[in-house]
Enzyme design. Structure first.
Site, PDB file in Angstrom:
ATOM      1  N   ASP A   1       8.342  -4.128 -23.619  1.00  0.00           N
ATOM      2  CA  ASP A   1       9.210  -4.598 -22.539  1.00  0.00           C
ATOM      3  C   ASP A   1       9.983  -3.404 -21.968  1.00  0.00           C
ATOM      4  O   ASP A   1      10.493  -2.579 -22.731  1.00  0.00           O
ATOM      5  CB  ASP A   1      10.181  -5.628 -23.137  1.00  0.00           C
ATOM      6  CG  ASP A   1      10.859  -6.423 -22.060  1.00  0.00           C
ATOM      7  OD1 ASP A   1      11.372  -5.794 -21.101  1.00  0.00           O
ATOM      8  OD2 ASP A   1      10.876  -7.667 -22.155  1.00  0.00           O
TER       9      ASP A   1
ATOM     10  N   LYS B   1       5.042   3.947  -3.139  1.00  0.00           N
ATOM     11  CA  LYS B   1       5.568   3.104  -2.071  1.00  0.00           C
ATOM     12  C   LYS B   1       5.353   1.640  -2.461  1.00  0.00           C
ATOM     13  O   LYS B   1       4.451   1.407  -3.263  1.00  0.00           O
ATOM     14  CB  LYS B   1       4.919   3.490  -0.755  1.00  0.00           C
ATOM     15  CG  LYS B   1       3.645   2.714  -0.401  1.00  0.00           C
ATOM     16  CD  LYS B   1       3.130   3.114   0.934  1.00  0.00           C
ATOM     17  CE  LYS B   1       2.997   1.984   1.892  1.00  0.00           C
ATOM     18  NZ  LYS B   1       2.034   0.937   1.547  1.00  0.00           N
TER      19      LYS B   1
ATOM     20  N   HIS C   1       0.181   8.066   0.115  1.00  0.00           N
ATOM     21  CA  HIS C   1      -1.157   8.614  -0.121  1.00  0.00           C
ATOM     22  C   HIS C   1      -1.802   9.182   1.155  1.00  0.00           C
ATOM     23  O   HIS C   1      -2.743   9.954   1.080  1.00  0.00           O
ATOM     24  CB  HIS C   1      -2.061   7.597  -0.827  1.00  0.00           C
ATOM     25  CG  HIS C   1      -2.643   6.566   0.079  1.00  0.00           C
ATOM     26  ND1 HIS C   1      -1.947   5.464   0.506  1.00  0.00           N
ATOM     27  CD2 HIS C   1      -3.861   6.451   0.650  1.00  0.00           C
ATOM     28  CE1 HIS C   1      -2.706   4.733   1.294  1.00  0.00           C
ATOM     29  NE2 HIS C   1      -3.882   5.307   1.404  1.00  0.00           N
TER      30      HIS C   1
ATOM     31  N   HIS D   1       2.860   5.712   6.364  1.00  0.00           N
ATOM     32  CA  HIS D   1       1.631   6.428   6.725  1.00  0.00           C
ATOM     33  C   HIS D   1       1.615   6.872   8.195  1.00  0.00           C
ATOM     34  O   HIS D   1       1.293   8.011   8.522  1.00  0.00           O
ATOM     35  CB  HIS D   1       0.396   5.559   6.489  1.00  0.00           C
ATOM     36  CG  HIS D   1       0.296   4.981   5.111  1.00  0.00           C
ATOM     37  ND1 HIS D   1       0.803   5.605   4.001  1.00  0.00           N
ATOM     38  CD2 HIS D   1      -0.277   3.834   4.652  1.00  0.00           C
ATOM     39  CE1 HIS D   1       0.550   4.863   2.927  1.00  0.00           C
ATOM     40  NE2 HIS D   1      -0.103   3.785   3.297  1.00  0.00           N
TER      41      HIS D   1
HETATM   42  C1  BG6 Z   1      -1.719   0.935   1.781  1.00  0.00           C
HETATM   43  C2  BG6 Z   1      -1.335  -0.387   2.381  1.00  0.00           C
HETATM   44  O1  BG6 Z   1      -0.576   1.743   1.606  1.00  0.00           O
HETATM   45  O2  BG6 Z   1      -2.634   1.606   2.611  1.00  0.00           O
HETATM   46  C3  BG6 Z   1      -2.572  -1.228   2.645  1.00  0.00           C
HETATM   47  O3  BG6 Z   1      -0.458  -1.079   1.504  1.00  0.00           O
HETATM   48  C4  BG6 Z   1      -3.597  -0.447   3.451  1.00  0.00           C
HETATM   49  O4  BG6 Z   1      -2.225  -2.435   3.316  1.00  0.00           O
HETATM   50  C5  BG6 Z   1      -3.857   0.906   2.797  1.00  0.00           C
HETATM   51  O5  BG6 Z   1      -4.792  -1.204   3.501  1.00  0.00           O
HETATM   52  C6  BG6 Z   1      -4.786   1.759   3.629  1.00  0.00           C
HETATM   53  O6  BG6 Z   1      -5.113   2.925   2.939  1.00  0.00           O
HETATM   54  P1  BG6 Z   1      -6.544   3.598   3.105  1.00  0.00           P
HETATM   55  O7  BG6 Z   1      -6.457   4.852   2.297  1.00  0.00           O
HETATM   56  O8  BG6 Z   1      -7.534   2.636   2.588  1.00  0.00           O
HETATM   57  O9  BG6 Z   1      -6.702   3.859   4.570  1.00  0.00           O
END
Ligand code: BG6
Length: 459
Positions: free
Chosen positions: A86, A139, A169, A231
């Site tokens: 936990d 995130k 990412h 993003h």
């Molecule tokens: C994520 C979102 O951060 O990025 C998703 O939460 C989205 O909704 C995704 O589909 C897209 O990432 P990628 O790398 O597949 O373009």
């Protein structure tokens, strides 16, 4: 920048979705490259044992890591350990500290909901696990400006900003990094990359699928929180920033945050929200939900370089294709009456395309032009690193350049803060279309939206 390499990785949420889809494949890829030479300890509260986690790792790499390479997988298994406990229980952290063994500089990756951050950060501190440690967080980083500030406050009670690695990412994607390199490594581009030559900039992030069973998560997010605040704004940052200097390491992040601060907080007039037909029937979605699965915005960057150049972002689920594309349209040359304008087109996924839209003489008697594209297509190949492998490796090495810094995260929230929630109506759109027709008005002065095509249609 703290340059000491982390000597162990603990990841919280080890039995969860993110570990399954991204973290195990990244660790496997690191092992393949010979870079996995430290203990990796999964932490979760699932009543599992190490064998179950190992089986989960194999399954994850099979389904999301391009297949298991036995030699690399054996390296991962050799280093993998597991603590089941936990997050509120001190015994969990005592056990983690024991399993960290001789490690003196661990990294802790929180692949867990932000509501648990405070509990885990405090547990790490009480147990001594936070000493000389790094913190990697996923995130969503907050759900608005006040909650992001609060999260930063909590994290900073234990981890100084230099030791915090916030993952977006998109920053780990090579084609996104390429935007920066393409701009500043080529002499021909920079002189025209400003309000004197650029007419408008559009970024479209289209996904042809829906919320893929993540209805409950998505209800809390919506397109603006899910991808625009992070993003998409990161991409704007790379497209719009001033040249970073090379004399100190933070200069890229400094320039990035200057762009976010120069973007005017969004006005509801510059927003159109949409929701695909059928969203309300998704599992975990309220029958009267007004959460947007599509958002289109017009940004104004109040800087010397970009004043009066509109930047448009459009992101949505259930659109006709899955691709992310940037279109930078240049102003018309003087005295030209025919033909399209010039542009730069950067496709960021699934393939990488860099294209320049140009005018050439139409063959034949007439004195006219036709449009052509000078285009380079790079399919994902060779040494390309998956974003999670790249980011995890960078965090372990103490390189924060591709992570969202505190001030950038807060400045990005400040941009979208005025358009969060139901500030404008949400318009329904049919799956497989480019969102609600109402979005057209945003770009009507610049000739409309650019709809990216499937690559197969363009070859
Ligand atoms: C994520 C979102 O951060 O990025 C998703 O939460 C989205 O909704 C995704 O589909 C897209 O990432 P990628 O790398 O597949 O373009």
């Amino acid at each position: 920048m703290n340059e000491a390499r982390s000597d162990a990785l603990a990841f919280f949420g080890a039995t969860g979705d993110l570990a399954y889809k991204k973290i195990f494949p990244a660790l496997h890829a690191m092992a393949r490259r010979g870079h996995l030479n430290f203990p990796v300890i999964g932490v979760a509260k699932s009543g599992w044992n190490l064998d179950q986690l190992r089986a989960r790792a194999r399954d994850s790499i099979k389904n999301h890591g391009g297949g298991v390479e036995e030699e690399a997988f054996a390296v991962l298994l050799k280093h993998l350990d597991y603590v089941d406990g936990d997050y509120r229980d001190d015994a969990t952290y005592a056990e983690l500290r024991r399993k960290l063994g001789k490690a003196t500089h661990p990294a802790h990756y929180l692949a867990i909901p932000p509501s648990l951050f405070a509990t885990v950060v405090e547990g790490l501190a009480r147990s001594g696990c936070a000493k000389n440690a790094r913190l990697i967080v996923e995130k969503p980083f907050g759900r608005d400006l006040p909650s992001a500030r609060e999260l930063n406050r909590i994290i900073h009670t234990v981890f100084p900003e230099d030791d915090v690695y916030r993952i977006d990412h998109y920053l780990g994607k090579e084609p996104v990094q390429n935007l920066l390199l393409f701009r500043f490594a080529n002499t021909f581009l920079e002189p025209i990359w400003n309000r004197n030559y650029v007419d408008s900039v559009q970024i479209t992030m289209a996904e042809s699928f829906g919320v893929q069973g993540r209805g409950t998560f998505y209800e809390e997010a919506g397109a603006i929180r899910d991808v625009v605040q992070n993003h998409m704004l990161q991409v704007v940052g790379f497209l719009a920033m001033e040249p970073p200097v090379t004399t100190y390491h933070e200069s890229i992040r400094d320039e990035q945050v200057k762009v976010f601060r120069a973007i005017r907080p969004l006005n509801p007039e510059d927003l159109v929200r949409g929701q695909f037909e059928g969203y309300r029937k998704e599992h975990g979605v309220a029958p009267n939900s007004t959460v947007e699965t599509f958002a289109a915005v017009r940004l104004h960057i109040d800087s010397w370089r970009w004043e009066d150049v509109p930047f448009f972002i459009r992101a949505g689920k259930c659109l006709p294709v899955t691709t992310t594309e940037v279109l930078v349209t240049l102003k018309r040359p003087p005295l030209r009456k025919v033909g399209d304008t010039n542009y730069f087109r950067f496709r960021l996924s699934p393939e990488v395309i860099i294209a320049v839209g140009s005018q050439v003489k139409r063959p034949g008697e007439q004195w006219g032009t036709e449009s052509t594209e000078l285009k380079v297509v790079q399919n994902a190949q060779g040494d390309q690193m998956d974003p999670y492998e790249r980011l995890l490796s960078d965090a372990m090495a103490g390189d924060g350049m591709l992570f969202a810094r505190e001030d950038a995260v807060e400045a990005a929230w400040a941009v979208v803060q005025p358009i969060l929630g139901d500030v404008t109506p949400v318009h329904e759109y049919k799956p497989g279309t480019w969102g609600p027709p109402q979005a057209e008005r945003l770009t009507q002065d610049v000739g409309g939206w650019h709809d990216p095509e499937q690559l197969s249609d363009m070859m």
